[in-house]
Design a protein around this motif. Structure first.
Motif, PDB file in Angstrom:
ATOM      1  N   ILE A  90      21.742 -16.024  32.873  1.00 40.73           N
ATOM      2  CA  ILE A  90      21.336 -14.684  32.434  1.00 40.73           C
ATOM      3  C   ILE A  90      20.147 -14.180  33.259  1.00 40.73           C
ATOM      4  O   ILE A  90      20.151 -13.049  33.750  1.00 40.73           O
ATOM      5  CB  ILE A  90      21.011 -14.678  30.927  1.00 40.73           C
ATOM      6  CG1 ILE A  90      22.305 -14.842  30.118  1.00 40.73           C
ATOM      7  CG2 ILE A  90      20.272 -13.399  30.526  1.00 40.73           C
ATOM      8  CD1 ILE A  90      22.084 -15.153  28.655  1.00 40.73           C
ATOM      9  N   VAL A  91      19.140 -15.030  33.439  1.00 37.89           N
ATOM     10  CA  VAL A  91      17.950 -14.606  34.195  1.00 37.89           C
ATOM     11  C   VAL A  91      18.319 -14.284  35.641  1.00 37.89           C
ATOM     12  O   VAL A  91      17.921 -13.250  36.169  1.00 37.89           O
ATOM     13  CB  VAL A  91      16.831 -15.664  34.115  1.00 37.89           C
ATOM     14  CG1 VAL A  91      15.672 -15.295  35.043  1.00 37.89           C
ATOM     15  CG2 VAL A  91      16.329 -15.812  32.687  1.00 37.89           C
ATOM     16  N   GLN A  92      19.126 -15.158  36.271  1.00 35.37           N
ATOM     17  CA  GLN A  92      19.489 -14.874  37.665  1.00 35.37           C
ATOM     18  C   GLN A  92      20.354 -13.625  37.755  1.00 35.37           C
ATOM     19  O   GLN A  92      20.269 -12.883  38.711  1.00 35.37           O
ATOM     20  CB  GLN A  92      20.154 -16.078  38.332  1.00 35.37           C
ATOM     21  CG  GLN A  92      21.477 -16.522  37.727  1.00 35.37           C
ATOM     22  CD  GLN A  92      22.684 -15.900  38.387  1.00 35.37           C
ATOM     23  OE1 GLN A  92      22.725 -15.732  39.594  1.00 35.37           O
ATOM     24  NE2 GLN A  92      23.670 -15.555  37.588  1.00 35.37           N
ATOM     25  N   ALA A 116      13.771 -26.154  41.633  1.00 37.02           N
ATOM     26  CA  ALA A 116      14.645 -25.948  42.793  1.00 37.02           C
ATOM     27  C   ALA A 116      15.856 -25.110  42.395  1.00 37.02           C
ATOM     28  O   ALA A 116      16.340 -24.302  43.189  1.00 37.02           O
ATOM     29  CB  ALA A 116      15.082 -27.291  43.367  1.00 37.02           C
ATOM     30  N   VAL A 117      16.353 -25.277  41.176  1.00 37.07           N
ATOM     31  CA  VAL A 117      17.481 -24.474  40.708  1.00 37.07           C
ATOM     32  C   VAL A 117      17.071 -22.999  40.667  1.00 37.07           C
ATOM     33  O   VAL A 117      17.814 -22.129  41.126  1.00 37.07           O
ATOM     34  CB  VAL A 117      17.989 -24.949  39.323  1.00 37.07           C
ATOM     35  CG1 VAL A 117      19.014 -23.976  38.744  1.00 37.07           C
ATOM     36  CG2 VAL A 117      18.586 -26.350  39.436  1.00 37.07           C
ATOM     37  N   ALA A 118      15.880 -22.712  40.152  1.00 42.25           N
ATOM     38  CA  ALA A 118      15.388 -21.335  40.121  1.00 42.25           C
ATOM     39  C   ALA A 118      15.249 -20.785  41.542  1.00 42.25           C
ATOM     40  O   ALA A 118      15.584 -19.629  41.805  1.00 42.25           O
ATOM     41  CB  ALA A 118      14.054 -21.255  39.379  1.00 42.25           C
ATOM     42  N   PHE A 119      14.787 -21.604  42.456  1.00 41.88           N
ATOM     43  CA  PHE A 119      14.649 -21.186  43.850  1.00 41.88           C
ATOM     44  C   PHE A 119      16.023 -20.898  44.466  1.00 41.88           C
ATOM     45  O   PHE A 119      16.217 -19.870  45.112  1.00 41.88           O
ATOM     46  CB  PHE A 119      13.923 -22.272  44.647  1.00 41.88           C
ATOM     47  CG  PHE A 119      13.797 -21.986  46.116  1.00 41.88           C
ATOM     48  CD1 PHE A 119      12.994 -20.946  46.577  1.00 41.88           C
ATOM     49  CD2 PHE A 119      14.474 -22.765  47.041  1.00 41.88           C
ATOM     50  CE1 PHE A 119      12.879 -20.687  47.948  1.00 41.88           C
ATOM     51  CE2 PHE A 119      14.369 -22.511  48.398  1.00 41.88           C
ATOM     52  CZ  PHE A 119      13.562 -21.466  48.860  1.00 41.88           C
ATOM     53  N   CYS A 120      16.973 -21.777  44.234  1.00 36.69           N
ATOM     54  CA  CYS A 120      18.322 -21.608  44.795  1.00 36.69           C
ATOM     55  C   CYS A 120      19.040 -20.393  44.208  1.00 36.69           C
ATOM     56  O   CYS A 120      19.887 -19.795  44.866  1.00 36.69           O
ATOM     57  CB  CYS A 120      19.157 -22.867  44.567  1.00 36.69           C
ATOM     58  SG  CYS A 120      18.549 -24.294  45.485  1.00 36.69           S
ATOM     59  N   ARG A 121      18.706 -20.006  42.982  1.00 38.68           N
ATOM     60  CA  ARG A 121      19.329 -18.852  42.335  1.00 38.68           C
ATOM     61  C   ARG A 121      18.523 -17.575  42.509  1.00 38.68           C
ATOM     62  O   ARG A 121      18.814 -16.578  41.891  1.00 38.68           O
ATOM     63  CB  ARG A 121      19.551 -19.130  40.831  1.00 38.68           C
ATOM     64  CG  ARG A 121      20.601 -20.165  40.530  1.00 38.68           C
ATOM     65  CD  ARG A 121      21.939 -19.954  41.216  1.00 38.68           C
ATOM     66  NE  ARG A 121      22.388 -18.584  41.218  1.00 38.68           N
ATOM     67  CZ  ARG A 121      22.822 -17.931  42.313  1.00 38.68           C
ATOM     68  NH1 ARG A 121      22.871 -18.520  43.468  1.00 38.68           N
ATOM     69  NH2 ARG A 121      23.209 -16.671  42.222  1.00 38.68           N
ATOM     70  N   ARG A 122      17.491 -17.615  43.324  1.00 36.56           N
ATOM     71  CA  ARG A 122      16.608 -16.476  43.606  1.00 36.56           C
ATOM     72  C   ARG A 122      15.914 -15.948  42.350  1.00 36.56           C
ATOM     73  O   ARG A 122      15.563 -14.778  42.276  1.00 36.56           O
ATOM     74  CB  ARG A 122      17.338 -15.340  44.327  1.00 36.56           C
ATOM     75  CG  ARG A 122      17.695 -15.729  45.735  1.00 36.56           C
ATOM     76  CD  ARG A 122      17.635 -14.640  46.775  1.00 36.56           C
ATOM     77  NE  ARG A 122      16.365 -13.944  46.853  1.00 36.56           N
ATOM     78  CZ  ARG A 122      16.277 -12.641  47.126  1.00 36.56           C
ATOM     79  NH1 ARG A 122      17.360 -11.924  47.312  1.00 36.56           N
ATOM     80  NH2 ARG A 122      15.111 -12.069  47.220  1.00 36.56           N
ATOM     81  N   ILE A 123      15.721 -16.832  41.391  1.00 34.38           N
ATOM     82  CA  ILE A 123      14.876 -16.501  40.247  1.00 34.38           C
ATOM     83  C   ILE A 123      13.424 -16.517  40.742  1.00 34.38           C
ATOM     84  O   ILE A 123      12.612 -15.699  40.353  1.00 34.38           O
ATOM     85  CB  ILE A 123      15.107 -17.481  39.075  1.00 34.38           C
ATOM     86  CG1 ILE A 123      16.520 -17.288  38.506  1.00 34.38           C
ATOM     87  CG2 ILE A 123      14.039 -17.322  38.004  1.00 34.38           C
ATOM     88  CD1 ILE A 123      16.956 -18.346  37.519  1.00 34.38           C
ATOM     89  N   THR A 124      13.123 -17.485  41.604  1.00 31.43           N
ATOM     90  CA  THR A 124      11.825 -17.560  42.282  1.00 31.43           C
ATOM     91  C   THR A 124      12.074 -17.572  43.784  1.00 31.43           C
ATOM     92  O   THR A 124      13.183 -17.851  44.245  1.00 31.43           O
ATOM     93  CB  THR A 124      11.050 -18.836  41.878  1.00 31.43           C
ATOM     94  OG1 THR A 124      11.803 -19.984  42.290  1.00 31.43           O
ATOM     95  CG2 THR A 124      10.791 -18.893  40.393  1.00 31.43           C
ATOM     96  N   ASP A 125      11.022 -17.292  44.528  1.00 35.87           N
ATOM     97  CA  ASP A 125      11.120 -17.310  45.990  1.00 35.87           C
ATOM     98  C   ASP A 125      10.160 -18.322  46.602  1.00 35.87           C
ATOM     99  O   ASP A 125       9.761 -18.186  47.753  1.00 35.87           O
ATOM    100  CB  ASP A 125      10.843 -15.914  46.562  1.00 35.87           C
ATOM    101  CG  ASP A 125      12.027 -14.976  46.390  1.00 35.87           C
ATOM    102  OD1 ASP A 125      13.168 -15.432  46.562  1.00 35.87           O
ATOM    103  OD2 ASP A 125      11.811 -13.797  46.053  1.00 35.87           O
TER     104      ASP A 125
END
Length: 198
Positions: A90-92, A116-125
Motif C-alpha cells: 500500500i505504501v509503495q 532494503a525492501v523499502a529502498f527497493c520499492r522506492r519507499i525510501t531513497d
C-alpha cells in the motif's frame, strides 16, 4: 493554588473541568489494513512483494551481491512473519502514485531508512546496505508493532495524496492520525507563559 491565583479564580475551575473531561481509551483490536489487490498470477501478498522487491533491487543495484540477497530475503521473511506485506504494498503504491502526480516525496527518514525492501520499492531513497543502517531498528520480531514509515511531502500537496488513497481504498479504510504529547509541570508553565506573553 486558589490563593496564589486569587486574581484569576477561574483558572483553577478550568483545570478541574479539563481533568473531568479526560477519557482513557484502549484499542481493542489489531490495526485493520485495507485490501491490496494483487495480480492473478501471484498466490499471495508475500509472493507479490517478493517479486516487486527483487525487480526493484535489480533496478537499484543491477547485479545483486550475496550480501544484498541475504538482506532482502531476511527482511522479506520478517515482514511476512509479522503480517505486513500488505502495508508495504500500500505504501509503495501511493508513493508511486504521488510521484506520477508530481507530488514531491522526500527520500525517507527515521528507522524505515534501514529497510532494503523499502529502498527497493522506492519507499525510501537511502541505500541501507551502503550506509550500514539496521533493519531491526525499523521492524523487529521481538517487538511486534506496526511499521512506522515517516513520509515527507509538501503540505499543499497533501490533499492529492489523501484523495488518491480514499479513491483507491475507500473512505472507510482511510484515517488521518494525530500524535498526542504530554507535558511535565515545567514545560506546561513555560508554554502557558509563552502563550500569555509572560
Amino acid at each position: 493554588m486558589r490563593k496564589i491565583f486569587s486574581d484569576i479564580p477561574e483558572a483553577i475551575d478550568n483545570v478541574a473541568e479539563i481533568i473531568s473531561k479526560i477519557e482513557k481509551y484502549k484499542l481493542d483490536h489489531d490495526p485493520i489494513m485495507p485490501d491490496f489487490e494483487i495480480p492473478a498470477e501471484f498466490s499471495d501478498k508475500d509472493e507479490y512483494l517478493r517479486f516487486l522487491t527483487y525487480k526493484g533491487a535489480k533496478e537499484r543495484w543491477g547485479d545483486l551481491s550475496e550480501e544484498q540477497i541475504i538482506r532482502i530475503d531476511f527482511e522479506l521473511e520478517t515482514i511476512a512473519k509479522m503480517g505486513f506485506p500488505g502495508y508495504f504494498l500500500i505504501v509503495q503504491d501511493f508513493l508511486r502514485a504521488a510521484r506520477e502526480m508530481g507530488v514531491s516525496v522526500g527520500p525517507g527518514r527515521g528507522s524505515a531508512a534501514g529497510s532494503a525492501v523499502a529502498f527497493c520499492r522506492r519507499i525510501t531513497d537511502i541505500d541501507p546496505i551502503k550506509y550500514g543502517l539496521l533493519f531491526e531498528r525499523f521492524l523487529n520480531p521481538q517487538r511486534v508493532s506496526m511499521p512506522d514509515i515517516d513520509l515527507a511531502y509538501p503540505d499543499d500537496q497533501r490533499d492529492q495524496l489523501i484523495n488518491y488513497v480514499v479513491e483507491k481504498y475507500g473512505q472507510a479504510n482511510v484515517a488521518q492520525i494525530i500524535t498526542f504529547g504530554t507535558l511535565g509541570a515545567r514545560a506546561s508553565i513555560r508554554d502557558v507563559g509563552r502563550a500569555m506573553d509572560i
